[in-house]
Design a protein around this motif. Structure first.
Motif, short mmCIF file in Angstrom:
data_model
loop_
_atom_site.label_atom_id
_atom_site.label_comp_id
_atom_site.label_asym_id
_atom_site.label_seq_id
_atom_site.Cartn_x
_atom_site.Cartn_y
_atom_site.Cartn_z
N LYS A 76 0.80 -1.23 0.00
CA LYS A 76 0.00 0.00 0.00
C LYS A 76 0.83 1.28 0.00
O LYS A 76 0.32 2.33 -0.34
CB LYS A 76 -0.94 0.01 1.20
CG LYS A 76 -2.07 -0.98 1.07
CD LYS A 76 -2.94 -0.99 2.31
CE LYS A 76 -4.00 -2.08 2.19
NZ LYS A 76 -4.76 -2.22 3.44
N VAL A 77 2.11 1.22 0.39
CA VAL A 77 2.92 2.44 0.40
C VAL A 77 3.54 2.75 -0.96
O VAL A 77 4.09 3.82 -1.15
CB VAL A 77 4.01 2.43 1.50
CG1 VAL A 77 3.39 2.26 2.88
CG2 VAL A 77 5.07 1.39 1.23
N PHE A 78 3.41 1.81 -1.90
CA PHE A 78 4.03 1.97 -3.23
C PHE A 78 2.97 2.18 -4.31
O PHE A 78 1.83 1.73 -4.18
CB PHE A 78 4.84 0.72 -3.59
CG PHE A 78 6.07 0.54 -2.76
CD1 PHE A 78 7.23 1.24 -3.05
CD2 PHE A 78 6.09 -0.34 -1.69
CE1 PHE A 78 8.37 1.07 -2.28
CE2 PHE A 78 7.22 -0.51 -0.91
CZ PHE A 78 8.37 0.19 -1.22
N THR A 79 3.40 2.80 -5.41
CA THR A 79 2.58 2.82 -6.61
C THR A 79 2.68 1.43 -7.25
O THR A 79 3.66 0.70 -7.00
CB THR A 79 3.06 3.88 -7.63
OG1 THR A 79 4.40 3.55 -8.04
CG2 THR A 79 3.02 5.28 -7.03
N PRO A 80 1.70 1.03 -8.07
CA PRO A 80 1.77 -0.30 -8.70
C PRO A 80 3.01 -0.52 -9.56
O PRO A 80 3.50 -1.64 -9.67
CB PRO A 80 0.50 -0.35 -9.56
CG PRO A 80 -0.43 0.63 -8.94
CD PRO A 80 0.45 1.71 -8.38
N ASP A 81 3.56 0.56 -10.14
CA ASP A 81 4.72 0.44 -11.02
C ASP A 81 6.03 0.83 -10.33
O ASP A 81 7.04 1.08 -10.98
CB ASP A 81 4.53 1.29 -12.27
CG ASP A 81 4.40 2.78 -11.95
OD1 ASP A 81 4.13 3.13 -10.78
OD2 ASP A 81 4.57 3.61 -12.87
N ARG A 163 1.88 12.07 -5.67
CA ARG A 163 0.56 12.20 -5.07
C ARG A 163 -0.42 11.44 -5.96
O ARG A 163 -0.48 11.66 -7.17
CB ARG A 163 0.15 13.66 -4.98
CG ARG A 163 -1.14 13.90 -4.23
CD ARG A 163 -1.66 15.33 -4.37
NE ARG A 163 -0.65 16.34 -4.43
CZ ARG A 163 -0.20 17.06 -3.41
NH1 ARG A 163 -0.70 16.85 -2.21
NH2 ARG A 163 0.72 18.00 -3.58
N THR A 164 -1.16 10.50 -5.39
CA THR A 164 -2.15 9.73 -6.12
C THR A 164 -3.52 10.06 -5.56
O THR A 164 -3.64 10.78 -4.57
CB THR A 164 -1.89 8.21 -5.99
OG1 THR A 164 -2.21 7.80 -4.65
CG2 THR A 164 -0.44 7.85 -6.30
N GLN A 165 -4.57 9.49 -6.15
CA GLN A 165 -5.91 9.71 -5.61
C GLN A 165 -6.06 9.12 -4.22
O GLN A 165 -6.95 9.50 -3.46
CB GLN A 165 -6.97 9.15 -6.55
CG GLN A 165 -6.93 7.65 -6.70
CD GLN A 165 -7.95 7.15 -7.72
OE1 GLN A 165 -8.41 7.89 -8.57
NE2 GLN A 165 -8.28 5.88 -7.63
N ASP A 166 -5.16 8.20 -3.85
CA ASP A 166 -5.17 7.58 -2.52
C ASP A 166 -4.15 8.21 -1.57
O ASP A 166 -3.87 7.66 -0.51
CB ASP A 166 -4.90 6.08 -2.63
CG ASP A 166 -5.99 5.38 -3.43
OD1 ASP A 166 -7.17 5.71 -3.23
OD2 ASP A 166 -5.64 4.51 -4.26
N GLY A 167 -3.53 9.32 -1.98
CA GLY A 167 -2.52 9.98 -1.16
C GLY A 167 -1.13 9.76 -1.72
O GLY A 167 -0.95 9.21 -2.81
N TRP A 168 -0.12 10.19 -0.99
CA TRP A 168 1.27 10.05 -1.43
C TRP A 168 1.68 8.58 -1.42
O TRP A 168 1.33 7.83 -0.50
CB TRP A 168 2.20 10.83 -0.50
CG TRP A 168 2.10 12.32 -0.72
CD1 TRP A 168 1.34 13.19 0.01
CD2 TRP A 168 2.76 13.08 -1.71
NE1 TRP A 168 1.49 14.45 -0.49
CE2 TRP A 168 2.37 14.42 -1.55
CE3 TRP A 168 3.64 12.77 -2.74
CZ2 TRP A 168 2.84 15.45 -2.35
CZ3 TRP A 168 4.12 13.79 -3.55
CH2 TRP A 168 3.72 15.11 -3.36
#
Length: 189
Positions: A76-81, A163-168
């Motif tokens: 959850k702390v990472f982006t998928p890529d 920053r993503t829609q789910d936060g940093w």
């Protein structure tokens, strides 16, 4: 100058230094040249304060996820890529899922780890941030037959967050400047 006057003067000068240091990375990258640039107004906006706190929270959640072997929390702390590179410690450079598999193997002989981050530089530009933070981490190794050994390691994490829609979230994590002490003979992650 009396004791109270000296104390107040010290506190005023300390507060000014803290503001300069604290705001040095508000705009720009977390590198020495960007950090040496000073803002003229010395004040952080509410958004800058919020972003910094949220970024620090992501880094803290990363540490706890590794120490607790909470692989869902880790994801959850990472982006998928995201790309994670801990080759300096003998690890791998990979994506999140590959890294979870690697960490499960690498930490199998570690009964306790305690990642502690500090001395964090944060540079924010819009929806991107660069972060450099120090990590000190004692680890307890299970040597078998009821024997354990504590060793210490330290390094810097150099992170790129977005920053993503789910936060940093962490988009890139690179370990550098690795040192260790008291590692058991022949131990490898």
């Amino acid at each position: 100058m009396g004791h109270d006057q000296t104390r107040r003067a010290f506190l005023r000068s300390s507060a000014n230094v803290a503001l300069v240091v604290g705001s040095a990375g508000a705009f720009g990258c977390a590198d020495a040249s960007a950090m040496s640039k000073r803002r003229t107004d010395m004040a952080l906006t509410q958004q800058e304060i919020t972003d910094r706190l949220e970024i620090e929270d992501v880094l803290i959640r990363y540490c706890y996820a590794v120490d607790d072997r909470d692989w869902d929390g880790y994801r959850k702390v990472f982006t998928p890529d995201a790309v994670i590179d801990d080759t300096i410690t003998g690890g791998v450079k990979s994506g999140v899922e590959e890294h979870v598999a690697y960490l499960k193997r690498a930490l199998s002989k570690i009964s306790i780890s305690q990642h502690a981050i500090s001395t964090t530089l944060i540079g924010i530009k819009g929806d991107e941030a660069s972060v450099r933070t120090h990590c000190s981490c004692p680890m307890v190794v299970d040597l078998g037959e009821g024997k354990r050994q504590v060793f210490f390691q330290g390094l810097w994490y150099r992170n790129r967050l977005v920053r993503t829609q789910d936060g940093w979230r962490i988009k890139e994590l690179i370990e550098e400047g690795y040192w260790n002490h008291n590692v058991p003979v022949g131990f490898k992650f």
